[in-house]
Structure formats: structure tokens, C-alpha cells
Scaffold this active site. Structure first.
Site, mmCIF file in Angstrom:
data_model
loop_
_atom_site.group_PDB
_atom_site.id
_atom_site.type_symbol
_atom_site.label_atom_id
_atom_site.label_comp_id
_atom_site.label_asym_id
_atom_site.label_seq_id
_atom_site.Cartn_x
_atom_site.Cartn_y
_atom_site.Cartn_z
ATOM 1 C CE LYS A 114 152.894 25.130 2.093
ATOM 2 N NZ LYS A 114 152.991 24.295 1.057
ATOM 3 C CG HIS A 152 150.186 37.505 -2.773
ATOM 4 N ND1 HIS A 152 148.932 36.934 -3.574
ATOM 5 C CD2 HIS A 152 151.273 36.773 -3.042
ATOM 6 C CE1 HIS A 152 149.662 35.874 -4.154
ATOM 7 N NE2 HIS A 152 151.041 35.936 -3.959
ATOM 8 C CB CYS A 180 162.010 28.380 -6.770
ATOM 9 S SG CYS A 180 161.390 27.385 -5.495
ATOM 10 C CG HIS A 187 157.502 24.778 -4.922
ATOM 11 N ND1 HIS A 187 158.491 25.781 -5.268
ATOM 12 C CD2 HIS A 187 156.380 25.496 -4.772
ATOM 13 C CE1 HIS A 187 158.191 26.901 -5.236
ATOM 14 N NE2 HIS A 187 156.788 27.061 -5.080
ATOM 15 C CE LYS A 243 143.337 28.819 -6.575
ATOM 16 N NZ LYS A 243 144.481 29.084 -7.807
ATOM 17 C CB CYS A 296 162.561 24.500 -8.699
ATOM 18 S SG CYS A 296 160.621 24.524 -8.017
ATOM 19 C CG HIS A 350 147.584 34.203 -1.465
ATOM 20 N ND1 HIS A 350 148.496 34.808 -0.517
ATOM 21 C CD2 HIS A 350 148.222 33.412 -2.535
ATOM 22 C CE1 HIS A 350 149.749 34.106 -0.717
ATOM 23 N NE2 HIS A 350 149.633 33.453 -2.018
ATOM 24 C CB CYS A 371 161.907 22.034 -5.327
ATOM 25 S SG CYS A 371 161.489 23.771 -4.616
HETATM 26 N N1 MSP Z 1 157.578 37.188 -8.055
HETATM 27 C C1 MSP Z 1 158.292 36.887 -7.049
HETATM 28 C C2 MSP Z 1 158.878 37.902 -6.065
HETATM 29 C C3 MSP Z 1 159.668 38.885 -7.044
HETATM 30 S S1 MSP Z 1 160.142 40.387 -6.136
HETATM 31 C C4 MSP Z 1 161.379 41.113 -6.988
HETATM 32 C C5 MSP Z 1 157.637 36.074 -5.873
HETATM 33 N N2 MSP Z 1 156.296 36.247 -6.116
HETATM 34 S S2 MSP Z 1 154.868 35.398 -5.111
HETATM 35 O O1 MSP Z 1 153.843 35.985 -5.748
HETATM 36 O O2 MSP Z 1 155.293 33.849 -5.242
HETATM 37 O O3 MSP Z 1 155.135 35.725 -3.708
HETATM 38 C C6 MSP Z 1 155.098 37.103 -3.377
HETATM 39 C C7 MSP Z 1 155.294 37.255 -2.160
HETATM 40 O O4 MSP Z 1 154.097 36.516 -1.302
HETATM 41 C C8 MSP Z 1 156.517 36.672 -1.303
HETATM 42 O O5 MSP Z 1 157.131 37.456 -0.498
HETATM 43 C C9 MSP Z 1 155.986 35.409 -0.500
HETATM 44 O O6 MSP Z 1 156.785 35.371 0.664
HETATM 45 C C10 MSP Z 1 154.886 35.932 -0.273
HETATM 46 N N3 MSP Z 1 153.638 34.818 0.128
HETATM 47 C C11 MSP Z 1 153.217 34.111 -0.522
HETATM 48 N N4 MSP Z 1 152.551 33.045 0.177
HETATM 49 C C12 MSP Z 1 152.463 33.781 1.472
HETATM 50 C C13 MSP Z 1 152.107 33.146 2.543
HETATM 51 N N5 MSP Z 1 151.033 32.173 3.006
HETATM 52 N N6 MSP Z 1 152.048 34.037 3.725
HETATM 53 C C14 MSP Z 1 152.746 35.214 3.737
HETATM 54 N N7 MSP Z 1 153.397 35.508 2.460
HETATM 55 C C15 MSP Z 1 153.224 34.681 1.499
HETATM 56 O O7 MSP Z 1 157.840 35.435 -5.201
#
Ligand code: MSP
Length: 670
Positions: A301, A21, A129, A147, A304, A126, A18, A144
Site C-alpha cells: 500500500k 492520482h 473521508c 482509514h 509516506k 471521519c 502521487h 472509520c
Molecule cells: N476530493 C475527492 C474527490 C472529489 S471528486 C468530486 C478525493 N480526493 S483524493 O485526492 O483523496 O482522491 C482522488 C482520487 O485519487 C480518487 O479517485 C482516489 O480513488 C484516487 N486515489 C487515491 N489513491 C489511490 C491509489 N493508491 N490508487 C489509485 N487511485 C487512488 O477523493
């Protein structure tokens, strides 16, 4: 040049990519591209986090084996980064053999250091997390803290890492590396957490099996965060001793500079656990952990259930990858939370990109060089430069140096501020030098200088913006008659010296870089993205919003019957003929132009008008318009506006009222 290694978090594959990411990945890509332009040995890593209970459960829900499930979820991430022009050198998946083997080697190092022991573990877990929480950190009702979902009581035999041993070492390390965590405020939170005391960390699980087996005790799988964090090292061939893994030797400290880009929610793992694991393994911690904020979508926020989960690919397709990259880096201060807004994206597209940068290129390459200079870069020696020209040259060099410092300091948003200051300076310079007049008057000598100065600024911009918009910048360069940028190690391509654009180069005017979209097209694009109608309304440009308000007011007044005014009321308004003698853009205000208007008074009046989307400054000079001359002066963007121009408008069109004969300035209108 110290090698540079930038990483993104590895993303959980339980969901699709998304825009949150994409934000991390684009930021890392911008930094990598910038450092490559500087000629620095650079490596950019991204990848996927594929183990853990969360993934195992999702796979089962889908009726699949975990490996089958992660194999299906991985390609959308690769495609998304490709669609966003990301230039990663490696893409690691934690289920790859190269990773699993090396995480086990890391484990053995921790074990050899005496930092791993077997014990019993019981606490709140959790799954979202993939982390344990002590009772005191839980939200109301044993939920948590992140979440807000119920946590699970987990009790099992587990290996522990002696994190408590590293409390002082970490604090000493933070002290010695004051830039280790950015932004600074977040570093303070990290320090406070460590000072509060560190408990040993459970680093293995026996209640599920989707993970890397613990060496010598395959009943246990490794804690998913130990597994995941290690990717930054395993992708380089580490952990290793000097001479064993060339990439690791080059890019990991002390030789390399490592910047981990992470979201604020996963900072603790990167700034506390990860350096402790590395210290225990006899390796250096990374150089810096940069925690960015979280994005909401149109003020909400992302989720889905709200229907505003934004995958990056359709956005890149609709707006263009570079426009999306630009918007993400431009609109959100790196380190702070921000909002992804379709409305703001379109405003920046039409404003800074279309009117600011695109127009600058178009005006110069097509309207000036194409029309008056035989389509070739003129030959101009330095001694022909006037003070005004030298000012712009100096500002280009100064702003290029500043933007480079800001990108070095991982401040992409500030770098874009700086770069667009140069765009504004160049547009102002064109407004002041009026090259179209020089062309019409046949003053070729002066026109050559003005054109050369602007073309050089455009060359500067084509490099400075390249990390953000690589594809658009190469198109811009093609219009200047320049080849695409191809960074090479050891060669610094960042612009600093003046005059590199070869005289005689044939320019190649092409389609606008950022073509304007009319309202229909905007609506179509937004509809194709599923933007809801109420947002859609917000998404149209400000002028249209005003037009709608007017329409509503008109409807209201016809419903109530027209409220007449007496002639004396009308006579209070002094309308006069004004001759526009100067016009220029108001910096950082997409809709405003600053005008000098002759009303037959000893001095011309300054009037700020919101018409920049409808007229270019050069279209205005010489026009006889109708001015409300007795309107109370008002400050707009710090400029005192002494009057108002009359204009007719309909939907998103606007026309100034002009006086068709040459009545003198100041003549009254009634
Ligand atoms: N797998 C772990 C990271 C391991 S790194 C050794 C993880 N994955 S995640 O897919 O949940 O999140 C990855 C990244 O996406 C995190 O840095 C998280 O902060 C970021 N984001 C998830 N949702 C986000 C937003 N809505 N906005 C900005 N970044 C966000 O955590």
C-alpha cells in the site's frame, strides 16, 4: 458526433500528487485524446478540491491561512499533469469565484425544489473521508471503515438534503441506464446500497468555516462533497437554463456524453449523491461513472511512512512521460486493483516497446527502406499484394476498428492488447517475408511490397498509440516522414483506409524510439528514484536474475567441494549439430523465439529458446548450433519444444555455442 466530456476527480490539496492520482488523470487524458482524434467535440476537465475541514486543519498545522496553503499546494498538481503530457481543457479549483458563485446557484435550485431543510445532526464523522458514518458502518473501536482512524462525534445544526426522496428515482434511473456505473460488479454494490434505504444527508457545517457559504445563512458552509461534485457542472458555466451557458449546453446531457473517471472509494458519492443532487436541480445525471481500482506500489500500500509514496514527476523524468503513461494503462486492468512495479515497467519498456514496436520501426525504416529503397516510401499498387500481405492489411484494419470500440467502451488496457497484437503480427510478417534477404538478393519488386505493407502498419500504429504516447508517436511519425498528429473537430483521423502513406515520402531514420538500457543504467535510474536495493534486484531483467541464481549455485558447490559425475553420466546427453532454418518471435513472450532446427532428421525440430533479448530472428537463420537432442520434449507457451540449444552466459550477456565449420546437421558433439 455527440460531444464528449471526460472528468477526473478533483484532488484534495492536503497532499502532493502521487501515482494513484496520475492513474486517473492519464486514463482521462487517453480517452480525451482518442475522442479528439475521432474528430468529436471533446472537453477534458481536472482540478482541485480545496475546501473542507481536512484542508483547514492541514493549513493550520503548517501555520498558514487556508487560502495561502491551497495556493501553495495547487502548482505541483499543474506541473505533474504537464510533465505527463496531459491535455486538459480546464483546471478548476473549488476556491475560484466562478465555482463558488455557481455552487450557490445550485444550492438555490435544490432549495427551490423543496429538498433542503434545517435540522440537528449528530453522528460519527471521519475527517479523512469528509463524511458521516452511521454506527453500523464503523470498524472496530469506532474507527472509520476506510482509514481505520478514530471517528469524531459531531453534533450541530445543519441543513439537510432530502436524499430519501430519491431512492426510487435513483433505482428507476439505474434500471433505465444499465451502463451508468462501470464495472458492472460495482454497479450492483451501488444498487444494493440504495435499496438498503437512503437517509437524508447533512449538507452544511457550522463548526468550521473553510467552505462555500450557504446562500442566506453564511454561518453555515456547504458540505465539501456537495461543493466538490458540483465542479463538473460549474466548470461548464452551469447550472444554467438552455441558452445561458454554451459549454454546459454542449457538453452536459442530454446533448453531451459525460464520463466521470473516479477511484472505487468515491463511487458512492458519484453514483448516488451526485445524480440525486442533479435530479433535484432539474438537471440530467452524467452518462457514466467509471470506477477504477487502487494501485499498490511494488506490492505494498502506498504511504509516506513506508517510503513508497510515488510522485509522478520524477518517474516521468526517469522513464519518459509516454513510457509511464503506457505502463499505467497497459499493466493495470481498468476497473481492477493493480500494482505499480518498477520491475514490470522496465520489462515492458524493453519488451513490448523496445523489442516489439521500436525494433519494428528500426528494422523497416533504417535497415530496409534506408538501405535498399533509397530511403523513400515505394509506390505499390494493390494488385501487387500477395495473400500474406493482404492478411496483414486485413488484420491492421480489423484491429484498428476493435481498438476504437474498446477505447469507446473505456477499456484502455484491452485496446493496448489489441494494438500490440498488430505489432506482433507485423513482426511475424517481417520474419516470414525476410525483407533483408530480398534486399540482398536484389528482388526489389517484392521488397517494395513488403516494405510498403509494414510502413503502412507503422502509420496505423502511430495513430492508434497516439492517445497513450503522443510524444513518442509523433517521433515515430517523423521517422516515417509524416507530420505530427493535430486533431481537428469534425475530422476523423483514426486509421481505417489502406494506402494513405504517400509514395515517394522520404523516411527519416532516427535514434531508437525506446533505447535499450544496460544494467548499469537501469540501476542508476532506479537508485535516482530511491528504489530500495531488494526491489532493485527484482528490477533487473529475468536473464540477470537467472545469472545470479547460477552464481549462487556455483558458490554453494565450491563451498561444498565439486560434485563430480562419471563419464557415463555425461554420455547420456546427446549433443548434435543443428542448423537453424527458421526463427520467429513467440507472441506475448518477450524472451522466447520459436526455431526450426535441422538435425539431419526427416523433419526439422521445433525448439523454443529464451534468447529473444540477445538475438533477433534474422541473426539466427543459417547458424550451426549445438543442440541437446535427447531432452524430454516440453511445452512452452503451448508450443512443444523438442530440444535445447547450448549457450554461454555471463552477467546479462549470452552467446550461443556455434560450430565454426560446415559439418552436416545431426553430426555428434562430444
Ligand atoms: N476530493 C475527492 C474527490 C472529489 S471528486 C468530486 C478525493 N480526493 S483524493 O485526492 O483523496 O482522491 C482522488 C482520487 O485519487 C480518487 O479517485 C482516489 O480513488 C484516487 N486515489 C487515491 N489513491 C489511490 C491509489 N493508491 N490508487 C489509485 N487511485 C487512488 O477523493
Amino acid at each position: 458526433m455527440r460531444p464528449f466530456y471526460v472528468t477526473t476527480p478533483i484532488y484534495y490539496v492536503n497532499d502532493r500528487p502521487h501515482i494513484g492520482h496520475a492513474y486517473s488523470t492519464v486514463a482521462a487524458d487517453v480517452l480525451a485524446r482518442f475522442q479528439r482524434l475521432r474528430g468529436r467535440p471533446t472537453r477534458f476537465l481536472t482540478g482541485l478540491d480545496e475546501h473542507g475541514l481536512k484542508i483547514e486543519r492541514r493549513a493550520r498545522e503548517e501555520g498558514m491561512e487556508p487560502q495561502q496553503f491551497v495556493d501553495r499546494m495547487a502548482p505541483p498538481f499543474r506541473r505533474a499533469w504537464e510533465a505527463l503530457n496531459c491535455s486538459h481543457d480546464d483546471f478548476i479549483r473549488t476556491t475560484e469565484a466562478r465555482h463558488e458563485r455557481r455552487v450557490q446557484a445550485l444550492w438555490k435550485r435544490l432549495e427551490a425544489a423543496g429538498d433542503i431543510y434545517l435540522g440537528d445532526y449528530e453522528d460519527w464523522y471521519c475527517v479523512g473521508c469528509e463524511t458521516f458514518y452511521p454506527e453500523r458502518e464503523l470498524a472496530d473501536g469506532r474507527r472509520c471503515p476506510v482509514h481505520k482512524k478514530p471517528v469524531e462525534r459531531v453534533k450541530e445544526r445543519s441543513y439537510f438534503f432530502r436524499l430519501s426522496r430519491y431512492e426510487k428515482k435513483l433505482l428507476d434511473f439505474y434500471e433505465a441506464h444499465p451502463d451508468f456505473v462501470q464495472p458492472e460488479g460495482r454497479f450492483n454494490e451501488v444498487k444494493a446500497f440504495v435499496r438498503g434505504g437512503l437517509r437524508d444527508l447533512s449538507i452544511s457545517r457550522t463548526s468550521f468555516h473553510w467552505g462555500v457559504p450557504v446562500p442566506g445563512d453564511p454561518e453555515h458552509v456547504m458540505y465539501v462533497w456537495l461543493d466538490a461534485l458540483s465542479n463538473y457542472v460549474t466548470a461548464l458555466g452551469g447550472p444554467s437554463d438552455p441558452g445561458e451557458a454554451p459549454l454546459f449546453d454542449t457538453f452536459w446531457p442530454p446533448s453531451g456524453q459525460v464520463v466521470h473517471i473516479v477511484g472505487k472509494d468515491i463511487l458512492r458519492f458519484h453514483a448516488v449523491y451526485w445524480p440525486a443532487f442533479l435530479m433535484s436541480a432539474g438537471l440530467e445525471p452524467p452518462t457514466q461513472v467509471w470506477a477504477h481500482g487502487w494501485l499498490t506500489v511494488d506490492g505494498e500500500k502506498m504511504s509516506k511512512s513506508l517510503g513508497n509514496f510515488l510522485p509522478p514527476e520524477p518517474l516521468a523524468e526517469a522513464f519518459g512521460a509516454d513510457v509511464l503513461r503506457y505502463y499505467l494503462m497497459r499493466d493495470i486492468v481498468f476497473g481492477q486493483d493493480g500494482d505499480f512495479s518498477h520491475r514490470k515497467l522496465l520489462a515492458r519498456y524493453h519488451g513490448e516497446l523496445g523489442n516489439g514496436l521500436g525494433n519494428l520501426l528500426h528494422r523497416m525504416v533504417r535497415s530496409i527502406v534506408g538501405r535498399y529503397l533509397d530511403g523513400r516510401v515505394p509506390h505499390v499498387t494493390d494488385d501487387r499484394l500477395e495473400p500474406m500481405d493482404r492478411d496483414l492489411v486485413a488484420s491492421a484494419r480489423r484491429l484498428a476498428a476493435t481498438a476504437a470500440e474498446q477505447l469507446d467502451a473505456v477499456a484502455p488496457q484491452r485496446a493496448l492488447d489489441t494494438i500490440f497484437e498488430l505489432v506482433a503480427n507485423a513482426n511475424r510478417y517481417i520474419d516470414r517475408t525476410e525483407p533483408w534477404k530480398l534486399g540482398k538478393a536484389g528482388d526489389r519488386k517484392r521488397l517494395e511490397v513488403v516494405a510498403y505493407v509494414v510502413l503502412e502498419v507503422l502509420r496505423f500504429l502511430s495513430v492508434m498509440l497516439w492517445p497513450f504516447m503522443p510524444e513518442r508517436c509523433d517521433v515515430l511519425r517523423a521517422q516515417l516522414g509524416l507530420p505530427p498528429l493535430t486533431p481537428r473537430q469534425g475530422v476523423d483521423l483514426w486509421p481505417s483506409s489502406w494506402g494513405a502513406l504517400p509514395a515517394g515520402t522520404e523516411v527519416a531514420p532516427g535514434a531508437p524510439l525506446f533505447p535499450r538500457w544496460d544494467e548499469r543504467k537501469q540501476r542508476e535510474v532506479l537508485a535516482s528514484l530511491g528504489v530500495r536495493d531488494d526491489e532493485d534486484k527484482m528490477t533487473t531483467n529475468e536473464g540477470t536474475k537467472d545469472a545470479r541464481k547460477n552464481e549462487q549455485a556455483r558458490e554453494a558447490s565450491s563451498a561444498e567441494g565439486i560434485a563430480h559425475i562419471v563419464y557415463d553420466d555425461f554420455a547420456k546427453v546427446q549433443l548434435r549439430v543443428g542448423l537453424i532454418t527458421e526463427a520467429s518471435k513467440v507472441p506475448k513472450a518477450d524472451r522466447l523465439l520459436q526455431l526450426a532446427v535441422d538435425l539431419g532428421e526427416p523433419e526439422a525440430r521445433t525448439i523454443v529458446a529464451g534468447i529473444a533479448e540477445h538475438y533477433t530472428p534474422e541473426q539466427l537463420v543459417g547458424k550451426r548450433v549445438v543442440v541437446v537432442a535427447n531432452l524430454e520434449p516440453r511445452k512452452l507457451r503451448g508450443i512443444l519444444s523438442q530440444g535445447m540449444l547450448l549457450a554461454a552466459s555471463h552477467e546479462d550477456r549470452l552467446c550461443l555455442l556455434e560450430v565454426p565449420c560446415d559439418l552436416p546437421p545431426g553430426a555428434s558433439v562430444s
